[in-house]
Every structure is written in C-alpha cells, then in structure tokens.
Design a protein around this motif. Sequence first.
Motif, PDB file in Angstrom:
ATOM      1  N   ALA A   5      30.997  40.933  36.860  1.00  0.00           N
ATOM      2  CA  ALA A   5      31.037  41.947  38.115  1.00  0.00           C
ATOM      3  C   ALA A   5      32.847  41.459  38.046  1.00  0.00           C
ATOM      4  O   ALA A   5      33.032  40.267  37.951  1.00  0.00           O
ATOM      5  CB  ALA A   5      30.759  41.529  39.521  1.00  0.00           C
ATOM      6  N   GLN A   6      33.056  42.881  38.038  1.00  0.00           N
ATOM      7  CA  GLN A   6      34.386  42.872  37.456  1.00  0.00           C
ATOM      8  C   GLN A   6      35.736  42.366  39.497  1.00  0.00           C
ATOM      9  O   GLN A   6      36.267  41.872  39.437  1.00  0.00           O
ATOM     10  CB  GLN A   6      34.910  44.402  37.502  1.00  0.00           C
ATOM     11  CG  GLN A   6      36.449  45.001  37.634  1.00  0.00           C
ATOM     12  CD  GLN A   6      36.471  46.203  36.753  1.00  0.00           C
ATOM     13  OE1 GLN A   6      36.119  47.020  37.156  1.00  0.00           O
ATOM     14  NE2 GLN A   6      38.171  46.290  36.615  1.00  0.00           N
ATOM     15  N   PHE A   7      34.562  43.035  40.389  1.00  0.00           N
ATOM     16  CA  PHE A   7      35.589  42.646  41.967  1.00  0.00           C
ATOM     17  C   PHE A   7      34.790  41.016  42.554  1.00  0.00           C
ATOM     18  O   PHE A   7      33.585  41.573  42.508  1.00  0.00           O
ATOM     19  CB  PHE A   7      35.609  43.568  42.021  1.00  0.00           C
ATOM     20  CG  PHE A   7      36.406  44.349  41.781  1.00  0.00           C
ATOM     21  CD1 PHE A   7      37.299  44.373  41.855  1.00  0.00           C
ATOM     22  CD2 PHE A   7      35.647  45.997  41.144  1.00  0.00           C
ATOM     23  CE1 PHE A   7      37.975  45.580  40.750  1.00  0.00           C
ATOM     24  CE2 PHE A   7      36.213  47.197  40.508  1.00  0.00           C
ATOM     25  CZ  PHE A   7      37.491  46.656  40.522  1.00  0.00           C
ATOM     26  N   ALA A  34      39.208  47.579  50.061  1.00  0.00           N
ATOM     27  CA  ALA A  34      38.964  48.303  48.439  1.00  0.00           C
ATOM     28  C   ALA A  34      39.704  48.836  47.738  1.00  0.00           C
ATOM     29  O   ALA A  34      39.666  48.451  46.626  1.00  0.00           O
ATOM     30  CB  ALA A  34      37.194  49.362  48.825  1.00  0.00           C
ATOM     31  N   ALA A  39      39.464  47.992  44.091  1.00  0.00           N
ATOM     32  CA  ALA A  39      37.665  48.612  43.268  1.00  0.00           C
ATOM     33  C   ALA A  39      36.990  49.143  44.336  1.00  0.00           C
ATOM     34  O   ALA A  39      37.876  50.140  45.729  1.00  0.00           O
ATOM     35  CB  ALA A  39      36.988  47.792  44.150  1.00  0.00           C
ATOM     36  N   SER A  43      31.469  48.678  45.702  1.00  0.00           N
ATOM     37  CA  SER A  43      31.743  47.381  45.319  1.00  0.00           C
ATOM     38  C   SER A  43      31.564  46.462  46.305  1.00  0.00           C
ATOM     39  O   SER A  43      31.415  45.510  46.381  1.00  0.00           O
ATOM     40  CB  SER A  43      32.690  47.472  44.370  1.00  0.00           C
ATOM     41  OG  SER A  43      32.190  46.785  42.972  1.00  0.00           O
ATOM     42  N   HIS A  46      28.485  45.789  47.751  1.00  0.00           N
ATOM     43  CA  HIS A  46      27.403  44.810  47.109  1.00  0.00           C
ATOM     44  C   HIS A  46      27.374  43.117  47.530  1.00  0.00           C
ATOM     45  O   HIS A  46      26.682  43.068  47.339  1.00  0.00           O
ATOM     46  CB  HIS A  46      27.918  45.967  45.900  1.00  0.00           C
ATOM     47  CG  HIS A  46      27.040  44.654  44.771  1.00  0.00           C
ATOM     48  ND1 HIS A  46      25.310  45.420  44.724  1.00  0.00           N
ATOM     49  CD2 HIS A  46      27.230  43.613  43.836  1.00  0.00           C
ATOM     50  CE1 HIS A  46      25.079  44.289  43.533  1.00  0.00           C
ATOM     51  NE2 HIS A  46      25.764  43.731  43.013  1.00  0.00           N
ATOM     52  N   ARG A  47      28.545  43.172  47.895  1.00  0.00           N
ATOM     53  CA  ARG A  47      29.061  41.793  47.620  1.00  0.00           C
ATOM     54  C   ARG A  47      28.811  41.290  49.946  1.00  0.00           C
ATOM     55  O   ARG A  47      28.586  39.794  50.323  1.00  0.00           O
ATOM     56  CB  ARG A  47      30.118  41.460  47.497  1.00  0.00           C
ATOM     57  CG  ARG A  47      30.406  41.623  46.158  1.00  0.00           C
ATOM     58  CD  ARG A  47      31.311  41.015  45.499  1.00  0.00           C
ATOM     59  NE  ARG A  47      31.629  41.295  43.961  1.00  0.00           N
ATOM     60  CZ  ARG A  47      31.125  42.688  43.479  1.00  0.00           C
ATOM     61  NH1 ARG A  47      31.347  43.656  43.568  1.00  0.00           N
ATOM     62  NH2 ARG A  47      30.872  42.448  41.822  1.00  0.00           N
TER      63      ARG A  47
END
Length: 195
Positions: A5-7, A34, A39, A43, A46-47
């Motif tokens: 995961a990038q972020f 974001a 991002a 993303s 997703h969290r």
Amino acid sequence: MVRLAQFSADCFVSAAIALVAEAGPSAASIPAIARRVGAPTGSLYHRFPSKAAVLAAAWAEVHGDFTAALVPPLFEGRARDAAMTLVDWSRARPLRARFLLLNDFGALVDGAPVPDDLRAEIARQEDVLDRAFLSLAGGHASAAEAAALRFRVFDAPVAALRPHLIGRGPIPEFVDDLVSGLFDNGRDALQGQAA
C-alpha cells in the motif's frame, strides 16, 4: 509479487488534522484529504468508510495525545502543572492544538455515524480525563469548587490560547504568566496543595 500500500491510514489522518487546523472542518472533504496526500480518493475509502471515520480517527489520535500529556499532573494533584501542560502541549503542537481546542467532536463529524471502535476509544479517553480531573478535585469538593477548578485548569487556559491558535501565530510567553497567575493564591488544588 505483493503490492504494498502506497498510502497509509496515518497519512490520511495527518492530512485531515492539517486541513481542519488550517481551514476548519468543512475543508476536510474526502477529495481534499486525498488531494493533500496525493492519493486517489478510492485509496482513502479503502482505509476509512466515510469522512466521519477519518475525522474520528484524527480526533482519537490528537485527543489521545492531549490526554496522555494532561492525565499525569491531574492524577498527581498538580493543578498548576496540568494547566501549564495544556499551554506547553499547544505550543509544541500548534496544528494539533488548533484541531482539538478550536473544534468540537460532535460538530466535526456533523452527526454522521462513527465506527464503534473509534467511538469507544474516544469515550475511553474522555473517561480517563474525567477520572483524572475528579481525582484532582477530590471527593469532598462541592460542585462550585469543582467548576472553579475546571475553569482554572481547562477553560481559562484554552481561552488564553484561543486568539493565538485562531491567528496561527506563536503562543507568546505572557500566556504562561496569565495561566500560572490563576494559581497565585497559593492553592494548587482544592486540597490546598503547594503550587
């Protein structure tokens, strides 16, 4: 190959704290959070399931840091030190201080549902802070005495900090003198402990 995961969730929480501190709760929209991180909006979703969830996570983080700083002097009966800790905490963490001390959690999430785990964590932090304050006030304090002590430890220091937090300038040294002066009658707590 595993894709990392990038972020992280922490990136989004930090962005939400900064946006609210800089421009108020309305600035912390999902797209703005974001964008701040760089991002895609997906993303963030997703969290976190919602804007309220990311703001609640931000509140839990900042309020938890605040609580951890204030609880020791409160439980130790050191009212002046607790009030000065509030000032020192705000001076060392101006973004977090603006986020926490210039906002109200209910208004921040605007009545939107908050995930149960975050709501429980915030309630736990509030309970610890309340118990620490009750310990400081002592069991024999009248309602008026407890209110006066709460004013000296919390309300007056926040009022002294507020114009500087709103103005986003450094907190001047005279704020220390104002807050410390609230305890110059020689009583650090209702029990008459030394300052």
